[in-house]
Design an enzyme around this catalytic site. Structure first.
Site, mmCIF file in Angstrom:
data_model
loop_
_atom_site.group_PDB
_atom_site.id
_atom_site.type_symbol
_atom_site.label_atom_id
_atom_site.label_comp_id
_atom_site.label_asym_id
_atom_site.label_seq_id
_atom_site.Cartn_x
_atom_site.Cartn_y
_atom_site.Cartn_z
ATOM 1 N N ARG A 146 54.066 40.077 81.049
ATOM 2 C CA ARG A 146 55.220 40.783 80.526
ATOM 3 C C ARG A 146 54.830 41.444 79.215
ATOM 4 N NH1 ARG A 146 61.023 38.043 79.371
ATOM 5 N NH2 ARG A 146 59.787 36.599 78.162
ATOM 6 N N THR B 204 58.167 46.045 75.723
ATOM 7 C CA THR B 204 59.083 46.664 76.689
ATOM 8 C C THR B 204 59.720 45.621 77.606
ATOM 9 O OG1 THR B 204 57.336 46.917 78.328
ATOM 10 C CG2 THR B 204 57.633 48.729 76.757
ATOM 11 N N ASP C 148 58.944 28.473 76.929
ATOM 12 C CA ASP C 148 57.962 29.205 77.726
ATOM 13 C C ASP C 148 57.375 28.242 78.761
ATOM 14 O OD1 ASP C 148 55.278 30.160 78.582
ATOM 15 O OD2 ASP C 148 55.800 31.846 77.312
ATOM 16 N N ASP D 213 53.495 27.884 78.780
ATOM 17 C CA ASP D 213 53.007 27.123 77.623
ATOM 18 C C ASP D 213 53.326 25.641 77.773
ATOM 19 O OD1 ASP D 213 51.932 29.288 76.366
ATOM 20 O OD2 ASP D 213 53.603 29.596 74.982
#
Ligand code: URA
Length: 210
Positions: free
Chosen positions: A105, A109, A201, A204
């Site tokens: 990602r 944006t 996340d 992670d």
């Protein structure tokens, strides 16, 4: 599957998701929880797959008994976090074929950029289950489904741990034919594209990176 969105509200899924969301849960436990939840979600996402009757001999007599019909199904992991759901699913469906879609990602944006694509053959004759723990903006999920449709897939389901309403809406707009199974529908996306309250996340947390 008839519903576009199914929330798998089994108590075991909800309990394990709560443990996974807790920021105090260590990496090894988080990974184990994902493995367990993904097995339970695999059960839900395959609930309506077709069966055919096979004649077998039990020790007592012959009988016709149901077995899965058609080609082996395809599990398509969106790298890297999707891999956290693969082990548990493969434990339940060991004959599944596995594909990978590498999308990251763009932090500015929030749009997906492809860097890897390798999927099983004959996707047009298989059920494909796309796995990614977090359905956030829906941009990478929609892009991954675009890619596997281009590779021939026609019968597709999307499996995640947590979904944001924005991601569900994006998928419904882009791929109304792709049912979604999730462990929970969270409140919202925040301004940097994370699901809230979420679990942080997912990559992670499962791989111990930051
Ligand atoms: N990806 C994650 O890992 N977590 C989020 O909350 C959103 C996207």
């Amino acid at each position: 599957m008839r519903e576009h969105l199914t929330i798998a509200d089994h108590p075991l899924i909800q309990h394990k998701l709560t443990l996974a969301r807790d920021k105090k849960t260590p990496t090894a436990v988080f990974r184990q929880l994902l493995r367990e939840v993904s097995m339970l979600l695999a059960y839900e996402v395959t609930r309506e797959i077709p069966l055919t009757m096979k004649t077998i001999d039990t020790p007592l007599r012959e009988m016709k008994s149901p077995v899965l019909s058609g080609r082996k199904l395809a599990l398509i992991s969106i790298l890297r976090a999707g891999n956290g759901l693969l082990d548990g699913m493969l434990e339940l469906i060991p004959s599944a074929r596995v594909g990978f879609v590498g999308l990251y990602r763009d932090e500015e944006t929030l749009l997906p950029v492809q860097y890897y694509f390798k999927v099983p053959d004959q996707l047009d004759r298989r059920l494909s289950i796309v796995v990614d723990p977090m359905l956030a903006t829906g941009n990478s999920s929609a892009a991954a489904v675009d890619l596997i449709k281009n590779a021939g897939a026609m019968d597709i389901r999307f499996l995640c741990l947590l979904a944001a309403p924005e991601g569900v809406a994006r998928m419904k707009e882009a791929h109304p034919d792709v049912p979604i199974v999730t462990g929970a529908l969270d409140e919202k996306l925040n301004e940097v594209g994370y699901i809230e309250p979420g679990l942080g996340d997912a990559g992670d947390r499962m791989f111990g990176t930051k």
